[in-house]
Write a protein that holds these residues in place. Structure first.
Motif: not given
Length: 468
Positions: A116-127
């Motif tokens: 539905l276009g209401k969810l995204a993924v933010v990838t390879n993220v970290g401190p």
């Protein structure tokens, strides 16, 4: 008394009571001028953080299905029984990458929101302290402190500082600036339904901490009734909170108690929702958040334009028995997040609420253990979900890797994006960038982002673009 000790006692005293600190102490902080500069708003927006405690294995949450990616994943995990069945995965195709990936099969609700276009993924993220290469990592240049430690990585995800210990969180610091949008309301901008948490504590912001269940019972002033003796005691207690107000510790304690009484009065009703939530820990926490939102929208006493919430689901420290444990937890997360999105639709605010996940870290691609006890160990970069009507969904976001030019790392133990030989991916996207994107959407001005996120200037993309 030493001023630093005085402020410490004020802070810890307020936190122990689970209330927000009082405006009486604002003059002691350098943020008061910045708070006054925020532009006025009349619309409503809220951020909802869901912390997956223990370190969620995002390698089994978002899986590459291109030939090379799947082969590397399967080769690393299949023999030990840690790989998921390829045919069970929920297939998605991020717009910006063009190849197919699979979501964990126990995420059907989030899969539907993706479509539905209401969810995204933010990838390879970290401190991160700064952008770091594999060579720099191996030379011990630019590494976060205590990189694979639970407590330290929880702190770094929640305070966005990988360079030193900081005792305030980025949710609280965002609240410091967004607080001025709530003119005329004394209700705390940050509410935790998961106990006291570093994420929610700011320089001047202190969170309200309440349990799940009936809101009318969340903050009850016990020990009083309607008898003359009880009313006299209550009157005396009220009077005591008005004296010695010039003393910082007395003022902080008295004001905090008064704010607790006032908030208890705000919770005069327990709002009902038509949306059915699962009767799980995270389901009940998100239901409580939805009820507070409804009370804010329909009541006259809270009257907030901006809110920040914190919820959590634990149990992701899967050194053993990962397949069954993570499957159960992701199923609970999926049902709760789906219900929460439906509740925002019921309340008429799906575009005004953004929900996002955090976790200690991801886990190694290479398994630990064998047979029925197989699991994985502590790693670094992870993938996270962002959900809401303002989310530009159906896509992956982050910073491209040098190894393949996409925001998704090369899934290969010992490969170009690994810290060693076990599949601990080096982040290309910092917590600061992820958090700053959310803070910008909430209304924090670009000129104030460096104060909220002191390391942000070290990264070239302060807004990852996943919110409209």
């Amino acid at each position: 008394m030493d001023p630093n000790r005085r402020e410490f006692f004020k802070r810890t005293g307020c936190a122990a009571l689970g209330m927000a600190a009082l405006n009486a102490g604002l003059h002691k902080f350098g943020l008061i001028a910045a708070l006054a500069e925020q532009a006025a708003v009349t619309n409503y927006r809220a951020l909802v953080c869901i912390f997956m405690g223990g370190g969620n294995d995002s390698n089994n949450m978002v899986i590459p299905l291109d030939t090379t990616g799947w082969m590397n994943y399967s080769n690393a995990r299949s023999a030990a029984g840690l790989a998921l069945n390829q045919n069970s995965l929920l297939k998605i195709k991020p717009t910006s990458i063009g190849t197919t990936f699979g979501l964990h099969p126990n995420l059907p609700g989030l899969f539907n929101l993706w479509k539905l276009g209401k969810l995204a993924v933010v990838t390879n993220v970290g401190p991160m302290i700064q952008p770091i290469t594999q060579a720099q990592y191996k030379s011990n240049v630019g590494r976060p402190y205590q990189l694979f430690s639970h407590s330290d990585q929880v702190a770094q995800w929640q305070n966005s500082r990988a360079d030193k210990v900081v005792n305030i969180g980025w949710g609280g610091r965002v609240g410091d600036f967004a607080k001025s949008f709530n003119t005329g309301s004394t209700f705390p901008i940050v509410t935790s339904i998961a106990g006291q948490t570093l994420f929610a504590i700011g320089q001047v912001t202190r969170p309200l901490s309440i349990p799940t269940g009936n809101l009318t019972q969340a903050l009850v002033l016990s020990g009083f009734n309607t008898t003359p003796a009880s009313l006299a005691r209550k009157s005396s207690m009220d009077y005591l909170r008005t004296i010695d107000a010039q003393l910082d510790l007395v003022s902080a304690a008295s004001s905090t108690t008064q704010q607790g009484v006032d908030i208890g009065a705000d919770f005069g009703v327990d709002p009902t929702l038509n949306t059915v939530f699962p009767n799980t820990g995270i389901g009940n926490e998100l239901k409580q958040i939805a009820k507070i939102m409804k009370l804010n929208l329909t009541g006259a006493s809270i009257n907030l334009n901006r809110q920040i919430f914190f919820a959590s689901i634990g149990g992701f420290d899967t050194h053993q028995g990962q397949i069954n444990t993570q499957s159960t937890l992701l199923s609970q997360l999926d049902a709760a997040m789906s219900a929460f999105y439906n509740a925002t639709v019921e309340l008429g605010i799906p575009d005004q609420v953004t929900t996002f996940t955090l976790s200690d870290f991801s886990r190694t691609l290479s398994p630990s253990g064998s047979g029925g006890t197989v699991g994985s160990d502590h790693a670094w970069a992870a993938h996270h979900f962002v959900m809401g009507g303002s989310v530009l969904g159906g896509d992956f976001y982050g910073v491209p890797t040098a190894s393949n030019g996409t925001v998704y790392p090369t899934i290969q133990p010992g490969g170009p994006d690994d810290t060693d030989t076990r599949g601990r991916w080096i982040p290309t996207c910092a917590v600061e960038q992820y958090a700053a994107t959310l803070a910008t959407w909430l209304g924090v001005q670009s000129t104030d982002l460096p104060t909220v996120f002191p390391l942000l200037s070290r990264f070239t993309t302060p807004d990852l673009g996943f919110l409209a």
